[in-house]
Enzyme design. Structure first.
Site, PDB file in Angstrom:
ATOM      1  N   GLU A 188      -8.565  -4.140   1.015  1.00  0.00           N
ATOM      2  CA  GLU A 188      -7.577  -4.299   2.092  1.00  0.00           C
ATOM      3  C   GLU A 188      -8.211  -4.096   3.273  1.00  0.00           C
ATOM      4  O   GLU A 188      -8.060  -3.096   4.092  1.00  0.00           O
ATOM      5  CB  GLU A 188      -6.367  -3.206   1.487  1.00  0.00           C
ATOM      6  CG  GLU A 188      -5.534  -3.675   0.303  1.00  0.00           C
ATOM      7  CD  GLU A 188      -4.369  -3.064   0.365  1.00  0.00           C
ATOM      8  OE1 GLU A 188      -3.891  -1.968   1.013  1.00  0.00           O
ATOM      9  OE2 GLU A 188      -3.648  -3.590  -0.625  1.00  0.00           O
ATOM     10  N   GLU A 230      -3.875  -6.444  -7.386  1.00  0.00           N
ATOM     11  CA  GLU A 230      -3.044  -5.218  -6.846  1.00  0.00           C
ATOM     12  C   GLU A 230      -1.452  -5.918  -7.078  1.00  0.00           C
ATOM     13  O   GLU A 230      -1.125  -6.613  -6.349  1.00  0.00           O
ATOM     14  CB  GLU A 230      -3.051  -4.260  -6.003  1.00  0.00           C
ATOM     15  CG  GLU A 230      -4.275  -3.558  -5.954  1.00  0.00           C
ATOM     16  CD  GLU A 230      -4.404  -2.371  -4.976  1.00  0.00           C
ATOM     17  OE1 GLU A 230      -3.249  -2.174  -4.376  1.00  0.00           O
ATOM     18  OE2 GLU A 230      -5.565  -2.049  -4.526  1.00  0.00           O
TER      19      GLU A 230
HETATM   20  O1  AHR Z   1      -2.273   0.984  -5.520  1.00  0.00           O
HETATM   21  C1  AHR Z   1      -1.868   1.981  -4.432  1.00  0.00           C
HETATM   22  C2  AHR Z   1      -2.577   1.396  -2.998  1.00  0.00           C
HETATM   23  O2  AHR Z   1      -2.156   0.251  -2.609  1.00  0.00           O
HETATM   24  C3  AHR Z   1      -4.110   1.149  -3.290  1.00  0.00           C
HETATM   25  O3  AHR Z   1      -4.972   1.999  -3.030  1.00  0.00           O
HETATM   26  C4  AHR Z   1      -4.204  -0.011  -2.104  1.00  0.00           C
HETATM   27  O4  AHR Z   1      -5.254  -1.078  -2.217  1.00  0.00           O
HETATM   28  C5  AHR Z   1      -2.918  -0.728  -1.707  1.00  0.00           C
HETATM   29  O5  AHR Z   1      -2.248  -0.569  -0.361  1.00  0.00           O
END
Ligand code: AHR
Length: 547
Positions: free
Chosen positions: A214, A345
């Site tokens: 991110e 994710e």
């Molecule tokens: O999964 C939780 C968080 O969500 C992670 O650390 C991040 O990459 C995303 O914002």
């Protein structure tokens, strides 16, 4: 953690629009999403058993474990002195449950944590390891007792593959370069020798390496082109040592930030010729979370209205639309599909359970979460030609977990989401089959998107086929015909996952409130089989195939 709203910039991406009904574009698997045109007759799912498409990589069933809340500590790692049975500090019951899922890979150590993590703090004698502040997740002190050796030990116990996520935001190129050398080099190089001093002779295999996380937010608040330049630089120094071949994964977009994907694709090289490998990175990621409310108030995991039920499932269906549209941007630059899309994710993100630390992201998991997972998988199967990997967030005790552990007793509970992974395990490395959903009614429109009440996908191993069916209807059962074409079917078994209500979930007191059961009510039909799906349920049908 950064609020996820994004703005689009003009360019190729603004020319892309979702399909008229909101139904996703078909991938090169030959599979399609649900039909939005009402058809006469009963609900049907038509499966062409003799037309296998792309292979559904087992890595689409991947996982993610961050130093966040009670995921690593308590979830996986309890220490050698714990009363909970463990192997070198790692919980035996958690390992056994995940091995049963055939967990194909595990991403670690973050997430946002990855861009704060300095790997050398997590090696050597535990009592001498420096401490740090885990500023993203609870602002707590991390003692680094779970580090590189512990993670690779976990990977070996699970029989899975490592996806190590490096630090771009606050780390150096040299630090990242040395980490892959430490992990994977066999000779007496400086880092290989250091690994040996710490007790590990043989190098490990690390097939996947993340170049930050991110970068548009917690990973450095960078602009797309600035990060793309860094991704090229850092990836260059993540070397292939010996026989270890790394797929380098550049940190990708959130949600519908197609401009970010475009910037990364523009910066990738060797895409114009069919031959050779993409460089300097071979994959890019994307993140998208499902919630029923806005970022500031995401909704409760267990208390929701019928309207929130449908809004959630509609937002889950959006994941496929996002995959399709990111893939379209990628196709423009990379017609030979050398760069993989890694959806590392995904899953539900609810308000934390009342009374728990807001920074620990602990949430319950209901039948609704199970259907969010099954809808994602149907979309993943349809885009298996571009999707290289997907990782649900996160494996234990955080967000849409497979496993919840009781903080007081340590008791382990398998969630409804766990059972979807288990019931769908047969899709891993099978070949996608087209599964056309034909419904007699107009699809409901939810959140501006058409939401057919049935979601489906299918795959084949050659001698068997697996069909996944989700009934999204909150209250009504649904009878449908499985219209099976192209091969003879010599036998079938079916399993169902549902609960007494759409919010049913498992607890230490009631660990099997939502658990798979045999579905016996499957009848022969002139076109194949007729089957009744209970309201809010997930069903898998396994077929034995003749000629
Ligand atoms: O999964 C939780 C968080 O969500 C992670 O650390 C991040 O990459 C995303 O914002």
């Amino acid at each position: 953690m950064t609020a996820r709203a994004r703005t689009l910039t003009p360019g190729l991406v603004s020319a892309l629009s979702p399909t008229a009904t909101g139904s996703p574009a078909a991938g090169a698997t030959g599979s399609t999403g649900p039909s939005s045109t009402p058809t006469g007759g009963p609900a049907r799912v038509v499966v062409d058993l003799d037309l296998p498409g792309s292979t559904i990589s087992r890595h689409l069933y991947g996982h993610f474990a961050e130093h966040l809340g009670r995921c690593i500590y308590e979830g996986f790692f309890v220490g050698e002195d714990s009363e909970i049975p463990n192997t070198r500090g790692i919980r035996d019951d958690v390992v056994a449950a995940l091995r049963a899922l055939k967990i194909p890979n595990l991403r670690w150590p973050g997430g946002c944590f990855a861009d704060d993590y300095h790997w050398k703090d997590g090696i050597g004698p535990r009592e001498e390891r420096p401490r740090m502040v885990n500023s993203h997740w609870g602002d707590i002190v991390e003692d680094n007792s779970f580090g590189t050796h512990e993670f690779m030990d976990l990977v070996e116990l699970l029989g899975t593959e490592a996806y190590v996520n490096g630090n771009v935001g606050s780390g150096t190129v040299a630090e990242m370069s040395e980490w892959i050398e430490y992990l994977t080099r066999a000779d007496d190089s400086p880092m290989a020798s250091l690994r040996r001093e710490n007790g590990r002779d043989e190098p490990w295999k690390v097939p996947y390496f993340g170049i930050g996380n991110e970068a548009w937010g917690c990973g450095g608040n960078m602009r797309a082109d600035d990060y793309a330049a860094l991704a090229r630089q850092y990836s260059t120094y993540v070397r292939d040592h010996g026989g270890n071949e790394v797929t380098r994964i550049a940190a990708g977009a959130s949600d519908d930030d197609f401009a970010w994907t475009e910037a990364l694709m523009r910066a990738a090289t060797n895409l114009e010729k069919r031959d050779g490998k993409a460089g300097p990175y071979q994959a890019i990621s994307m993140h998208y979370y499902t919630m029923s409310g806005p970022w500031e108030d995401k909704g409760s995991a267990t208390e929701f209205t019928e309207q929130e039920w449908y809004r959630t499932l509609s937002r889950a269906a959006r994941a496929e639309e996002l995959v399709a549209r990111h893939a379209t941007v990628m196709d423009h630059y990379d017609p030979y599909k050398k760069v993989g899309l890694v959806f590392d994710e995904w899953g539900t993100w609810w308000n934390v359970e009342p009374g728990t630390n807001p920074g620990f992201l602990y949430q319950q998991n209901t039948v609704r979460d199970a259907l969010v997972a099954s809808i994602h998988f149907d979309g993943f199967h349809r885009h298996a030609d571009r999707l290289l990997m997907a990782n649900i967030a996160q494996t234990v005790n955080v967000l849409q977990a497979m496993i919840l552990t009781d903080p007081d007793t340590g008791a382990l509970v398998l969630t409804p989401t766990y059972h979807v992974f288990a019931m769908n395990a047969g899709h891993q490395d099978a070949r996608a089959l087209a599964a056309h959903v034909l419904l007699p009614e107009e699809p409901a429109e939810v959140d501006g998107r058409a939401l057919p009440m049935i979601s489906a996908s299918a795959s084949t191993t050659g001698s068997t086929a697996l069909i996944s069916l989700s009934n999204l209807d909150h209250a009504q059962e649904r009878t449908l015909v499985l219209d099976l074409r192209g091969r003879t079917v010599t036998g079938h078994t079916a399993r169902v996952l549902t609960g007494a209500s759409s919010a049913a979930h498992n607890t230490p007191e009631q660990p099997e409130a939502v658990a798979p059961a045999e579905l016996t009510d499957v009848r022969d039909h002139e076109r194949g089989l007729e089957i009744t799906l209970p309201a809010h349920s997930f069903v898998t049908v396994e077929l034995q195939l003749g000629e």
